[in-house]
Enzyme design. Structure first.
Site, PDB file in Angstrom:
ATOM      1  N   GLY A   1      -8.715   4.716   6.932  1.00 59.91           N
ATOM      2  CA  GLY A   1      -8.346   6.121   7.115  1.00 59.91           C
ATOM      3  C   GLY A   1      -6.864   6.322   7.387  1.00 59.91           C
ATOM      4  O   GLY A   1      -6.320   7.365   7.047  1.00 59.91           O
ATOM      5  N   PHE A   2      -6.229   5.330   7.988  1.00 58.55           N
ATOM      6  CA  PHE A   2      -4.832   5.522   8.378  1.00 58.55           C
ATOM      7  C   PHE A   2      -4.032   4.236   8.229  1.00 58.55           C
ATOM      8  O   PHE A   2      -4.585   3.145   8.415  1.00 58.55           O
ATOM      9  CB  PHE A   2      -4.748   5.990   9.841  1.00 58.55           C
ATOM     10  CG  PHE A   2      -5.512   7.255  10.086  1.00 58.55           C
ATOM     11  CD1 PHE A   2      -4.926   8.493   9.856  1.00 58.55           C
ATOM     12  CD2 PHE A   2      -6.835   7.210  10.501  1.00 58.55           C
ATOM     13  CE1 PHE A   2      -5.651   9.669  10.052  1.00 58.55           C
ATOM     14  CE2 PHE A   2      -7.568   8.370  10.702  1.00 58.55           C
ATOM     15  CZ  PHE A   2      -6.970   9.612  10.467  1.00 58.55           C
ATOM     16  N   GLY A   3      -2.767   4.398   7.905  1.00 61.16           N
ATOM     17  CA  GLY A   3      -1.860   3.258   7.908  1.00 61.16           C
ATOM     18  C   GLY A   3      -1.362   3.019   9.322  1.00 61.16           C
ATOM     19  O   GLY A   3      -1.565   3.840  10.216  1.00 61.16           O
ATOM     20  N   GLY A   4      -0.737   1.885   9.528  1.00 58.73           N
ATOM     21  CA  GLY A   4      -0.067   1.611  10.799  1.00 58.73           C
ATOM     22  C   GLY A   4      -0.968   1.281  11.979  1.00 58.73           C
ATOM     23  O   GLY A   4      -0.523   1.327  13.122  1.00 58.73           O
TER      24      GLY A   4
ATOM     25  N   HIS B   1      -1.308  -1.097  -4.257  1.00 59.14           N
ATOM     26  CA  HIS B   1      -2.583  -0.672  -3.680  1.00 59.14           C
ATOM     27  C   HIS B   1      -2.524   0.842  -3.468  1.00 59.14           C
ATOM     28  O   HIS B   1      -1.624   1.352  -2.806  1.00 59.14           O
ATOM     29  CB  HIS B   1      -2.756  -1.408  -2.351  1.00 59.14           C
ATOM     30  CG  HIS B   1      -4.044  -1.189  -1.657  1.00 59.14           C
ATOM     31  ND1 HIS B   1      -5.194  -1.891  -1.965  1.00 59.14           N
ATOM     32  CD2 HIS B   1      -4.382  -0.376  -0.632  1.00 59.14           C
ATOM     33  CE1 HIS B   1      -6.176  -1.520  -1.160  1.00 59.14           C
ATOM     34  NE2 HIS B   1      -5.720  -0.584  -0.345  1.00 59.14           N
TER      35      HIS B   1
ATOM     36  N   SER C   1       0.852  -1.192   0.000  1.00 58.41           N
ATOM     37  CA  SER C   1       0.000   0.000   0.000  1.00 58.41           C
ATOM     38  C   SER C   1       0.884   1.237   0.000  1.00 58.41           C
ATOM     39  O   SER C   1       1.669   1.463   0.932  1.00 58.41           O
ATOM     40  CB  SER C   1      -0.904   0.007   1.227  1.00 58.41           C
ATOM     41  OG  SER C   1      -1.448   1.291   1.381  1.00 58.41           O
TER      42      SER C   1
ATOM     43  N   MET D   1     -11.825   5.281  -0.779  1.00 58.76           N
ATOM     44  CA  MET D   1     -12.462   5.553   0.522  1.00 58.76           C
ATOM     45  C   MET D   1     -13.017   6.969   0.449  1.00 58.76           C
ATOM     46  O   MET D   1     -12.508   7.900   1.077  1.00 58.76           O
ATOM     47  CB  MET D   1     -11.422   5.401   1.634  1.00 58.76           C
ATOM     48  CG  MET D   1     -11.052   3.959   1.900  1.00 58.76           C
ATOM     49  SD  MET D   1      -9.540   3.793   2.846  1.00 58.76           S
ATOM     50  CE  MET D   1      -8.351   3.956   1.515  1.00 58.76           C
TER      51      MET D   1
ATOM     52  N   ASP E   1      -4.474   4.016  -2.008  1.00 54.67           N
ATOM     53  CA  ASP E   1      -5.549   4.422  -1.101  1.00 54.67           C
ATOM     54  C   ASP E   1      -6.000   5.841  -1.391  1.00 54.67           C
ATOM     55  O   ASP E   1      -5.230   6.787  -1.221  1.00 54.67           O
ATOM     56  CB  ASP E   1      -5.055   4.336   0.349  1.00 54.67           C
ATOM     57  CG  ASP E   1      -4.937   2.904   0.819  1.00 54.67           C
ATOM     58  OD1 ASP E   1      -5.945   2.179   0.748  1.00 54.67           O
ATOM     59  OD2 ASP E   1      -3.839   2.512   1.247  1.00 54.67           O
TER      60      ASP E   1
ATOM     61  N   MET F   1      -8.426   8.784  -0.307  1.00 52.20           N
ATOM     62  CA  MET F   1      -9.243   9.238   0.833  1.00 52.20           C
ATOM     63  C   MET F   1      -9.646  10.689   0.623  1.00 52.20           C
ATOM     64  O   MET F   1      -8.836  11.489   0.116  1.00 52.20           O
ATOM     65  CB  MET F   1      -8.434   9.137   2.123  1.00 52.20           C
ATOM     66  CG  MET F   1      -7.878   7.764   2.407  1.00 52.20           C
ATOM     67  SD  MET F   1      -6.965   7.777   3.951  1.00 52.20           S
ATOM     68  CE  MET F   1      -6.299   6.111   3.955  1.00 52.20           C
TER      69      MET F   1
ATOM     70  N   GLY G   1       0.894  -1.951   4.154  1.00 48.67           N
ATOM     71  CA  GLY G   1       1.529  -0.640   4.006  1.00 48.67           C
ATOM     72  C   GLY G   1       2.774  -0.567   4.863  1.00 48.67           C
ATOM     73  O   GLY G   1       3.903  -0.753   4.392  1.00 48.67           O
ATOM     74  N   SER G   2       2.587  -0.327   6.158  1.00 50.19           N
ATOM     75  CA  SER G   2       3.747  -0.212   7.049  1.00 50.19           C
ATOM     76  C   SER G   2       4.518  -1.526   7.129  1.00 50.19           C
ATOM     77  O   SER G   2       5.741  -1.518   7.304  1.00 50.19           O
ATOM     78  CB  SER G   2       3.312   0.265   8.431  1.00 50.19           C
ATOM     79  OG  SER G   2       2.152  -0.389   8.843  1.00 50.19           O
TER      80      SER G   2
ATOM     81  N   HIS H   1      -8.217   1.736  -4.153  1.00 48.60           N
ATOM     82  CA  HIS H   1      -9.167   1.580  -3.042  1.00 48.60           C
ATOM     83  C   HIS H   1      -9.792   2.940  -2.748  1.00 48.60           C
ATOM     84  O   HIS H   1      -9.144   3.822  -2.185  1.00 48.60           O
ATOM     85  CB  HIS H   1      -8.383   1.041  -1.828  1.00 48.60           C
ATOM     86  CG  HIS H   1      -9.196   0.848  -0.592  1.00 48.60           C
ATOM     87  ND1 HIS H   1      -8.613   0.588   0.637  1.00 48.60           N
ATOM     88  CD2 HIS H   1     -10.542   0.861  -0.379  1.00 48.60           C
ATOM     89  CE1 HIS H   1      -9.572   0.457   1.544  1.00 48.60           C
ATOM     90  NE2 HIS H   1     -10.737   0.627   0.959  1.00 48.60           N
TER      91      HIS H   1
ATOM     92  N   ASP I   1      -7.058  -5.917   4.122  1.00 51.74           N
ATOM     93  CA  ASP I   1      -6.350  -4.631   4.189  1.00 51.74           C
ATOM     94  C   ASP I   1      -6.381  -4.055   5.600  1.00 51.74           C
ATOM     95  O   ASP I   1      -7.459  -3.769   6.128  1.00 51.74           O
ATOM     96  CB  ASP I   1      -7.049  -3.664   3.209  1.00 51.74           C
ATOM     97  CG  ASP I   1      -6.354  -2.322   3.089  1.00 51.74           C
ATOM     98  OD1 ASP I   1      -5.238  -2.165   3.593  1.00 51.74           O
ATOM     99  OD2 ASP I   1      -6.957  -1.423   2.460  1.00 51.74           O
ATOM    100  N   GLY I   2      -5.181  -3.886   6.166  1.00 52.13           N
ATOM    101  CA  GLY I   2      -5.073  -3.195   7.446  1.00 52.13           C
ATOM    102  C   GLY I   2      -4.362  -4.021   8.514  1.00 52.13           C
ATOM    103  O   GLY I   2      -4.837  -5.096   8.873  1.00 52.13           O
ATOM    104  N   GLY I   3      -3.222  -3.517   8.954  1.00 54.18           N
ATOM    105  CA  GLY I   3      -2.513  -4.161  10.061  1.00 54.18           C
ATOM    106  C   GLY I   3      -1.850  -5.481   9.696  1.00 54.18           C
ATOM    107  O   GLY I   3      -1.577  -6.304  10.572  1.00 54.18           O
TER     108      GLY I   3
ATOM    109  N   MET J   1     -11.836  -5.012   5.230  1.00 49.99           N
ATOM    110  CA  MET J   1     -11.029  -4.085   6.024  1.00 49.99           C
ATOM    111  C   MET J   1     -10.784  -4.708   7.397  1.00 49.99           C
ATOM    112  O   MET J   1     -11.732  -5.028   8.119  1.00 49.99           O
ATOM    113  CB  MET J   1     -11.745  -2.736   6.191  1.00 49.99           C
ATOM    114  CG  MET J   1     -11.804  -1.880   4.950  1.00 49.99           C
ATOM    115  SD  MET J   1     -10.219  -1.614   4.136  1.00 49.99           S
ATOM    116  CE  MET J   1      -9.269  -0.792   5.419  1.00 49.99           C
TER     117      MET J   1
HETATM  118  C1  DX5 Z   1      -6.252   2.081   5.508  1.00 51.10           C
HETATM  119  C2  DX5 Z   1      -5.830   1.759   4.099  1.00 51.10           C
HETATM  120  C3  DX5 Z   1      -4.784   0.734   4.038  1.00 51.10           C
HETATM  121  C4  DX5 Z   1      -3.494   1.134   4.695  1.00 51.10           C
HETATM  122  C5  DX5 Z   1      -2.914  -0.104   5.300  1.00 51.10           C
HETATM  123  O1  DX5 Z   1      -7.375   2.870   5.483  1.00 51.10           O
HETATM  124  O2  DX5 Z   1      -6.925   1.308   3.333  1.00 51.10           O
HETATM  125  O3  DX5 Z   1      -4.549   0.288   2.702  1.00 51.10           O
HETATM  126  O4  DX5 Z   1      -2.555   1.691   3.832  1.00 51.10           O
HETATM  127  O5  DX5 Z   1      -1.811   0.234   6.039  1.00 51.10           O
HETATM  128  P1  DX5 Z   1      -1.178  -0.771   7.085  1.00 51.10           P
HETATM  129  O6  DX5 Z   1      -0.782  -1.992   6.328  1.00 51.10           O
HETATM  130  O7  DX5 Z   1      -0.015  -0.010   7.634  1.00 51.10           O
HETATM  131  O8  DX5 Z   1      -2.223  -1.070   8.114  1.00 51.10           O
HETATM  132 ZN    ZN Z   2      -6.513   0.328   1.389  1.00 47.24          ZN
END
Ligand code: DX5
Ligand code: ZN
Length: 217
Positions: A141-144, A32, A7, A67, A34, A36, A196-197, A65, A174-176, A136
């Site tokens: 909304g946020f990475g990490g 990917h 991501s 959002m 994102d 937003m 992502g992270s 993606h 997607d996420g974490g 999800m």
């Molecule tokens: C969150 C995004 C994800 C995000 C995932 O709203 O849709 O794609 O980048 O980031 P990580 O892998 O760090 O949770």
């Molecule tokens: Zn995403």
């Protein structure tokens, strides 16, 4: 085919090109993106220009993606920019069925996503229109953020339905997702793992090697 999809949200935009070339060399074929809008989710991120640039200069499959509120209004713009997969949230539209058809008509693959608080049954009526179902595993909304293990059940249900009813969709999560959480997601039935992270934090080659190792186990 199971794969890791980085991501871009967690990339270092100062050296984006280097990071993406590194990923391509490591065998990554999909990115990917994102999008937003500060409305559907409480953050603002990427948009049409980056998709356009990636499409022009690379051969990555672009997994976009959305959002955003009013996704209907932006389908054509992202298609024209070069999106290959367009994923929309069921929570962002009153007309998910029409929207999935609209995406398919452009020639993009159509994805539907659902937030952690949305029951998986809500998307059942449109699963025949989905090329991708994006679960999800954090609130978007946020990475990490930390992976929410209660979403594993949804992944398993979607994989069961896919087999029981012969659906064509891919189960994407997607996420974490990182080296600690990837195995549980795969065991539950996920096929595409967005990270992502987990990919961009630290050493990219090392992270991809570790994540690929989990995929192959
Ligand atoms: C969150 C995004 C994800 C995000 C995932 O709203 O849709 O794609 O980048 O980031 P990580 O892998 O760090 O949770
Ligand atoms: Zn995403």
């Amino acid at each position: 085919m199971k794969k890791i999809i980085p991501s871009l949200l967690s990339a270092d935009f100062w050296c984006l090109k280097d990071q993406l070339l590194e990923l391509r060399q490591l065998g990554v074929d999909t990115l990917h993106v994102d999008v937003m809008d500060g409305n559907f989710v409480p953050n603002i991120s990427l948009g049409v220009p980056i998709v356009e640039s990636l499409s022009k200069h690379s051969d990555f499959i672009l997994d976009v993606h959305l959002m955003i509120a009013n996704p209907e209004q932006y389908v054509m713009a992202f298609k024209k920019a070069g999106a290959d997969i367009l994923t929309v949230h069921i929570e962002a539209t009153n007309h998910i069925h029409r929207l999935m058809q609209q995406i398919r008509e452009t020639g993009c693959k159509a994805g539907v996503s659902l937030n952690p608080g949305t029951p998986v049954e809500f998307i059942k009526p449109i699963l025949h229109l989905a090329d991708v179902v994006l679960v999800m595993s954090v609130n978007p909304g946020f990475g990490g953020q930390q992976f929410l293990s209660e979403t594993l059940e949804k992944i398993a249900t979607l994989q069961n339905w896919k087999q029981a009813f012969n659906y064509n969709y891919v189960v994407e999560v997607d996420g974490g997702i990182n080296v600690e959480t990837a195995k549980s997601v795969l065991d539950a039935g996920a096929e595409w793992l967005v990270s992502g992270s987990g990919v961009f934090k630290g050493d990219i080659s090392h992270n991809i090697a570790q994540l690929n190792g989990i995929l192959l186990k």
